[in-house]
Motif scaffolding. Sequence first.
Motif, PDB file in Angstrom:
ATOM      1  N   PRO A  99       0.826  -1.210   0.000  1.00  0.00           N
ATOM      2  CA  PRO A  99       0.000   0.000   0.000  1.00  0.00           C
ATOM      3  C   PRO A  99       0.864   1.267   0.000  1.00  0.00           C
ATOM      4  CG  PRO A  99      -0.824  -1.574   1.603  1.00  0.00           C
ATOM      5  CD  PRO A  99       0.485  -2.104   1.126  1.00  0.00           C
TER       6      PRO A  99
ATOM      7  N   VAL B   2      -5.927  11.709  -1.784  1.00  0.00           N
ATOM      8  CA  VAL B   2      -7.048  11.312  -2.634  1.00  0.00           C
ATOM      9  C   VAL B   2      -8.214  12.261  -2.429  1.00  0.00           C
ATOM     10  CG1 VAL B   2      -8.716   9.496  -3.130  1.00  0.00           C
ATOM     11  CG2 VAL B   2      -6.349   8.890  -2.599  1.00  0.00           C
TER      12      VAL B   2
ATOM     13  N   GLN C 170     -11.831  12.460  -2.379  1.00  0.00           N
ATOM     14  CA  GLN C 170     -12.918  11.487  -2.251  1.00  0.00           C
ATOM     15  C   GLN C 170     -14.247  12.148  -2.610  1.00  0.00           C
ATOM     16  OE1 GLN C 170     -13.350   9.726   1.648  1.00  0.00           O
ATOM     17  NE2 GLN C 170     -13.951   7.770   0.780  1.00  0.00           N
TER      18      GLN C 170
ATOM     19  N   VAL D  43      -3.370   3.173  -0.844  1.00  0.00           N
ATOM     20  CA  VAL D  43      -3.983   2.577  -2.028  1.00  0.00           C
ATOM     21  C   VAL D  43      -3.084   1.492  -2.595  1.00  0.00           C
ATOM     22  CG1 VAL D  43      -5.248   4.703  -2.559  1.00  0.00           C
ATOM     23  CG2 VAL D  43      -2.981   4.314  -3.563  1.00  0.00           C
TER      24      VAL D  43
ATOM     25  N   GLU E 235      -3.409   3.062  -8.659  1.00  0.00           N
ATOM     26  CA  GLU E 235      -3.923   4.359  -9.053  1.00  0.00           C
ATOM     27  C   GLU E 235      -4.161   4.351 -10.557  1.00  0.00           C
ATOM     28  OE1 GLU E 235      -1.155   7.298  -7.806  1.00  0.00           O
ATOM     29  OE2 GLU E 235       0.528   6.507  -8.969  1.00  0.00           O
TER      30      GLU E 235
END
Length: 626
Positions: free
Chosen positions: A385, A390, A392, A461, A464
Amino acid sequence: MLQQLNKEVLLKRREALEQVIKRRFIYQPAFSLYGGVAGLYDYGPVGCAIKTNIEQYWREHFIIEEDLFEIAATILTPEPVLKASGHVDRFTDLLVCDSKTGTGYRADKIVTETLENRIAKEGDKLAADVKARYLAVIKDVDTFKEDKMKEVIAELQIKALETGNDLTDPTPFNLMLPTIVGPSTKLPAFLRPETAQGMFLNFARLLEQNGGRVPFGAAQIGLGFRNEIAPRGGLLRCREFQMAEIEYFVDPTEKSTFKKFNKYINLEIPLLSRQLQAEAKQHQPFKMGDAVKEGIINNETLAYFICRTYLYLVEIGINPVNIRFRQHQADEMAHYSSDCWDAEIEMSSGWVECVGLADRSAYDLNAHSTATGYKLQAARKFKVPQPRQVLQVILDKQKIGKELKKDGMALIKYVEALPDDEKQELSEYYQTHEDKVFNIDGKDLTLNRELVKFEQKTMNVMEEKFIPHVIEPAFGIGRILQAIIEHSFNQRDDPQKTFFKFSPRVAPVKCSILSVVQSEEFDVVIQELTSSLKKLGISCKTDNAGVALGKKYARTDEIGIPFAITVDKETLTTQSVTLREIETTKQVRVPSVEVPRLILELSAGLILWTDVLAKYPVFAAKEEDA
């Protein structure tokens, strides 16, 4: 040491070559019984075989070697596709017409031809400043826009070539050929101007076939159509032509380094960079590794395909000293391109672009994503990760579902799948707008800003999203074929005796099987050899006519058959034949059973004729056999 076949040498041979092209039906203007149509050509048996071999080796050299996905997309292309790609609005040349007869000319070509004729006619009488002005215009004329072209035509008094009449003002002429699909829907469409769009539209399917991984490439060989203003130069400027294109999709963060490029860093290739053009210098050899390091070529991925293209052209018989790669000037390139090069081959008409190599960035996938609402993206996956900022999107799913019913879920999935940059754009859009309309599966769905919120968060994440960049090599098969024919054409001491020194890879027929005299005994041997060769997939041509062997050689030489097997009296007693090579005319004696495999290896480039001479005894032909 290879000798450069300069324009003057090629021009001297052009008349004899054209006679052979016509006599042996290599290619000829189409519909000649009806007067012909400019820019359309039919290939005869010899030309068709050469074209097929060029394409087959292209498949071996690129598709097989680079593990590309070959597809076959349709020729008919709906207008919205080419509107999104920019072809409807920008795929144009500037047209000027004879003000009295209406004859059309491509503006840049008539300017170039007129000025070149003046320079040739005036010679030393032409003032130095005038000649310099002419050469400067010739150099840049293909970059001129309407106003500049109009200004130059007026300044230099460019007139219609045949009549000397004034020319009309230059206007853009769209080169695509329009049509209508269906009797009722009458969907506007075009014959495709390139094969590329079919590969872009199938990107998502191809990405899936590659396990969702980038990089990968797609390839396609097929017809393209351009309604050329003034087609000329044989196969160099046609209205229907064969193309071979590659779209190589890469992660934009990784295209600067390409593992396979390492084996070509010391390969020297003639480059005509922007700087050399600006200094009015000739092309120069560069080691490809240096060209990338010095920033001459934008990235290793593009440089790799320049290397592969150069090697392909040499392998199929283009004289390497007549090849150069010319970099597009800044005002030549499309706005979305970061670097473009043309593989140019020197021919009797001068330097001719035969392959275009471009870094098209993400333009095409972006354009079709915007037009359709379907996100043509790949994912950059991480082994562990990674923390990322980000944006959202928080949707009021309950209210959206209530307002849009079953379409609500499609809207929710679409918005949540937007890449980060588009989420940012959406956030900025709602700062000044109340509603946003999304076209999803052909429906316009409205999302009010009260139903959406945006929050910036740091999240771990595993992937991407990104839109891949594209490296595109595009090959004009007809132009390459004409170059091969020009470079391969030769005349012996007797100029009437001509031959083509084709690379065995592309030769229309790999070998001929001849007999010294007409004989039923020889016919049996010829049939056995023919059968053995065809079982290996080797094309061959037999000739057991009752004419002198020298005439038989001349007939096969004229269409460029590289090897000739000759059956003679000794064949019947020793089960051996002679094998002749077209350029040197040297012969060796070879056991009959070894000949098919020998021809196969020679045709595939696995061995050279020098290897054959070193292995087998040289055969001296008798006087009566010559």
